[in-house]
Design a protein around this motif. Sequence first.
Motif, PDB file in Angstrom:
ATOM      1  N   GLY A 119     -30.231  34.182 -28.090  1.00 16.44           N
ATOM      2  CA  GLY A 119     -29.619  33.119 -28.885  1.00 16.44           C
ATOM      3  C   GLY A 119     -28.910  32.095 -28.030  1.00 16.44           C
ATOM      4  N   LEU A 120     -28.246  32.548 -26.973  1.00 17.19           N
ATOM      5  CA  LEU A 120     -27.564  31.622 -26.063  1.00 17.19           C
ATOM      6  C   LEU A 120     -28.551  30.638 -25.458  1.00 17.19           C
ATOM      7  CD1 LEU A 120     -25.048  30.759 -24.425  1.00 17.19           C
ATOM      8  CD2 LEU A 120     -25.683  32.492 -22.735  1.00 17.19           C
ATOM      9  N   ALA A 121     -29.686  31.160 -24.990  1.00 17.55           N
ATOM     10  CA  ALA A 121     -30.688  30.286 -24.382  1.00 17.55           C
ATOM     11  C   ALA A 121     -31.298  29.334 -25.405  1.00 17.55           C
ATOM     12  CB  ALA A 121     -31.777  31.129 -23.722  1.00 17.55           C
ATOM     13  N   GLU A 122     -31.661  29.857 -26.571  1.00 19.92           N
ATOM     14  CA  GLU A 122     -32.271  28.997 -27.590  1.00 19.92           C
ATOM     15  C   GLU A 122     -31.306  27.914 -28.052  1.00 19.92           C
ATOM     16  OE1 GLU A 122     -35.202  28.612 -28.691  1.00 19.92           O
ATOM     17  OE2 GLU A 122     -36.282  30.419 -28.089  1.00 19.92           O
ATOM     18  N   GLY A 123     -30.024  28.270 -28.166  1.00 16.94           N
ATOM     19  CA  GLY A 123     -29.051  27.294 -28.640  1.00 16.94           C
ATOM     20  C   GLY A 123     -28.698  26.243 -27.615  1.00 16.94           C
ATOM     21  N   ARG A 124     -28.679  26.638 -26.352  1.00 13.93           N
ATOM     22  CA  ARG A 124     -28.226  25.700 -25.326  1.00 13.93           C
ATOM     23  C   ARG A 124     -29.355  24.872 -24.725  1.00 13.93           C
ATOM     24  NH1 ARG A 124     -24.291  27.793 -20.543  1.00 13.93           N
ATOM     25  NH2 ARG A 124     -23.188  28.667 -22.340  1.00 13.93           N
ATOM     26  N   ILE A 125     -30.522  25.496 -24.481  1.00 14.12           N
ATOM     27  CA  ILE A 125     -31.603  24.770 -23.807  1.00 14.12           C
ATOM     28  C   ILE A 125     -32.938  24.876 -24.554  1.00 14.12           C
ATOM     29  CG2 ILE A 125     -30.541  25.024 -21.544  1.00 14.12           C
ATOM     30  CD1 ILE A 125     -32.510  27.278 -20.935  1.00 14.12           C
ATOM     31  N   GLY A 126     -32.945  25.532 -25.727  1.00  7.39           N
ATOM     32  CA  GLY A 126     -34.173  25.709 -26.479  1.00  7.39           C
ATOM     33  C   GLY A 126     -34.185  24.930 -27.776  1.00  7.39           C
ATOM     34  N   ALA A 127     -34.551  25.616 -28.861  1.00  4.19           N
ATOM     35  CA  ALA A 127     -34.749  24.948 -30.152  1.00  4.19           C
ATOM     36  C   ALA A 127     -33.479  24.346 -30.735  1.00  4.19           C
ATOM     37  CB  ALA A 127     -35.346  25.944 -31.155  1.00  4.19           C
ATOM     38  N   GLY A 128     -32.327  24.866 -30.350  1.00  5.10           N
ATOM     39  CA  GLY A 128     -31.069  24.346 -30.889  1.00  5.10           C
ATOM     40  C   GLY A 128     -30.322  23.434 -29.948  1.00  5.10           C
ATOM     41  N   GLU A 129     -30.970  22.978 -28.881  1.00  7.43           N
ATOM     42  CA  GLU A 129     -30.287  22.156 -27.886  1.00  7.43           C
ATOM     43  C   GLU A 129     -29.614  20.946 -28.544  1.00  7.43           C
ATOM     44  OE1 GLU A 129     -31.177  19.968 -23.570  1.00  7.43           O
ATOM     45  OE2 GLU A 129     -32.825  20.840 -24.753  1.00  7.43           O
ATOM     46  N   GLY A 130     -28.345  20.765 -28.228  1.00  4.10           N
ATOM     47  CA  GLY A 130     -27.592  19.642 -28.770  1.00  4.10           C
ATOM     48  C   GLY A 130     -26.848  19.945 -30.055  1.00  4.10           C
ATOM     49  N   ALA A 131     -27.133  21.095 -30.683  1.00  2.46           N
ATOM     50  CA  ALA A 131     -26.450  21.445 -31.934  1.00  2.46           C
ATOM     51  C   ALA A 131     -25.080  22.045 -31.622  1.00  2.46           C
ATOM     52  CB  ALA A 131     -27.278  22.437 -32.737  1.00  2.46           C
ATOM     53  N   ARG A 132     -24.053  21.573 -32.302  1.00  2.00           N
ATOM     54  CA  ARG A 132     -22.714  22.110 -32.066  1.00  2.00           C
ATOM     55  C   ARG A 132     -22.578  23.518 -32.639  1.00  2.00           C
ATOM     56  NH1 ARG A 132     -17.897  22.335 -34.800  1.00  2.00           N
ATOM     57  NH2 ARG A 132     -16.108  22.627 -33.435  1.00  2.00           N
ATOM     58  N   ARG A 133     -23.169  23.750 -33.801  1.00  7.36           N
ATOM     59  CA  ARG A 133     -23.135  25.079 -34.416  1.00  7.36           C
ATOM     60  C   ARG A 133     -24.563  25.471 -34.800  1.00  7.36           C
ATOM     61  NH1 ARG A 133     -17.951  26.748 -36.209  1.00  7.36           N
ATOM     62  NH2 ARG A 133     -18.964  28.303 -37.491  1.00  7.36           N
ATOM     63  N   PHE A 134     -24.958  26.686 -34.422  1.00  4.03           N
ATOM     64  CA  PHE A 134     -26.296  27.153 -34.775  1.00  4.03           C
ATOM     65  C   PHE A 134     -26.244  28.647 -35.083  1.00  4.03           C
ATOM     66  CE2 PHE A 134     -26.034  27.797 -30.203  1.00  4.03           C
ATOM     67  CZ  PHE A 134     -26.580  29.059 -30.025  1.00  4.03           C
ATOM     68  N   LEU A 135     -27.239  29.087 -35.821  1.00  5.90           N
ATOM     69  CA  LEU A 135     -27.430  30.505 -36.087  1.00  5.90           C
ATOM     70  C   LEU A 135     -28.827  30.866 -35.618  1.00  5.90           C
ATOM     71  CD1 LEU A 135     -26.648  33.244 -37.332  1.00  5.90           C
ATOM     72  CD2 LEU A 135     -27.482  32.386 -39.538  1.00  5.90           C
ATOM     73  N   PHE A 136     -28.907  31.815 -34.697  1.00  6.01           N
ATOM     74  CA  PHE A 136     -30.185  32.318 -34.206  1.00  6.01           C
ATOM     75  C   PHE A 136     -30.428  33.683 -34.842  1.00  6.01           C
ATOM     76  CE2 PHE A 136     -32.255  35.188 -31.099  1.00  6.01           C
ATOM     77  CZ  PHE A 136     -33.493  34.579 -31.000  1.00  6.01           C
ATOM     78  N   VAL A 137     -31.613  33.865 -35.422  1.00  6.69           N
ATOM     79  CA  VAL A 137     -31.964  35.144 -36.045  1.00  6.69           C
ATOM     80  C   VAL A 137     -33.288  35.618 -35.469  1.00  6.69           C
ATOM     81  CG1 VAL A 137     -32.467  36.370 -38.194  1.00  6.69           C
ATOM     82  CG2 VAL A 137     -30.743  34.553 -38.172  1.00  6.69           C
ATOM     83  N   SER A 138     -33.286  36.814 -34.906  1.00  4.50           N
ATOM     84  CA  SER A 138     -34.495  37.418 -34.361  1.00  4.50           C
ATOM     85  C   SER A 138     -35.045  38.401 -35.379  1.00  4.50           C
ATOM     86  CB  SER A 138     -34.183  38.145 -33.050  1.00  4.50           C
ATOM     87  OG  SER A 138     -35.336  38.803 -32.560  1.00  4.50           O
ATOM     88  N   VAL A 139     -36.283  38.162 -35.821  1.00  4.99           N
ATOM     89  CA  VAL A 139     -36.922  39.015 -36.831  1.00  4.99           C
ATOM     90  C   VAL A 139     -38.078  39.736 -36.153  1.00  4.99           C
ATOM     91  CG1 VAL A 139     -37.933  39.104 -39.127  1.00  4.99           C
ATOM     92  CG2 VAL A 139     -36.309  37.286 -38.568  1.00  4.99           C
ATOM     93  N   GLY A 140     -37.785  40.917 -35.660  1.00  2.00           N
ATOM     94  CA  GLY A 140     -38.785  41.720 -34.982  1.00  2.00           C
ATOM     95  C   GLY A 140     -38.818  43.107 -35.573  1.00  2.00           C
TER      96      GLY A 140
END
Length: 310
Positions: A119-140
């Motif tokens: 989630g840290l990677a996706e939020g900071r440099i991935g799909a959520g880059e630039g978002a101040r608040r995000f929720l990452f959910v892994s469905v595996g």
Amino acid sequence: MKHVIALDVGGTGMKAALVGADTTLLHEARRPTERERGPEAVVAAILDFAAELREIGERRFGGPPLAAGVGVPGVLDEDRGVAVFAANLGWSDVPLRALLTERLGGIPVALGHDVRMGGLAEGRIGAGEGARRFLFVSVGTGIAGAIGIDGRIDPGAHGSSGEIGHIVVRPGGTACGCGQSGCLETLASAAAVGRAWADASGDPAADAADCAKAVRSGDPRAAAVWGEMVGALADGLVTGLTLLDPGVLIVGGGLAEAGETLFAPLRTAVEERLTFQQLPRIVPAALGDTAGCLGAGLLAWDRLSTEVTA
């Protein structure tokens, strides 16, 4: 070249990298966890792998790594650097940060939850880059999340934030390993979809990917299984959105590989359930299976920055 060690420890395998200051993956490698030999063997495998990465870094880049970041599953005490419990690895109360610090010559070591690292990677440099608040959910195989605020992940007061898979969405439903019944994970994980589709199709070897394929081919049995999953997942996500009000909702994990077969009905189902809440952007994860390593690398650089400014 300045670099850090990044380790992403899973239930059966480990992914690792040497990560540059600009988040470039300078070297990548994989190893089994050797969990079949017991928890002590898993810890030994992690330490040996980290030492090997240190040697590679020194040989290729002219100096030792500056820090290390490690993502592991289960319950963690991040402040003490202790892996408290992980059922799939069989360990309890492992002082992993101290062991790694000693093995790696005293460099700073940061320990984090594997899903939160992704989630840290996706939020900071991935799909959520630039978002101040995000929720990452892994469905595996299971379902877990990471709460991102200002480019960092909130671990919670007791290190167990983001356990969205154990929100009860169907009271009195299927028993969950956590002790509750009707948890989101029992209905909407890739494992749950695979079980439901195996029953519906009569093929005991069928899995969630097979169900998605059958949905695309127009199979009504698959559509029914998929619809149950989407409805349950939307219920769980709306609970998370109501509590956290993220600007971006990032969905990753194996089930997200179904692409728009998942995302098109999921976006509709979430929107239909909202009343006063703001609909966030709902997007697929962008970094694939490198997210955990990238997150561990980011955590290592963050730890180093903290050491420097302390």
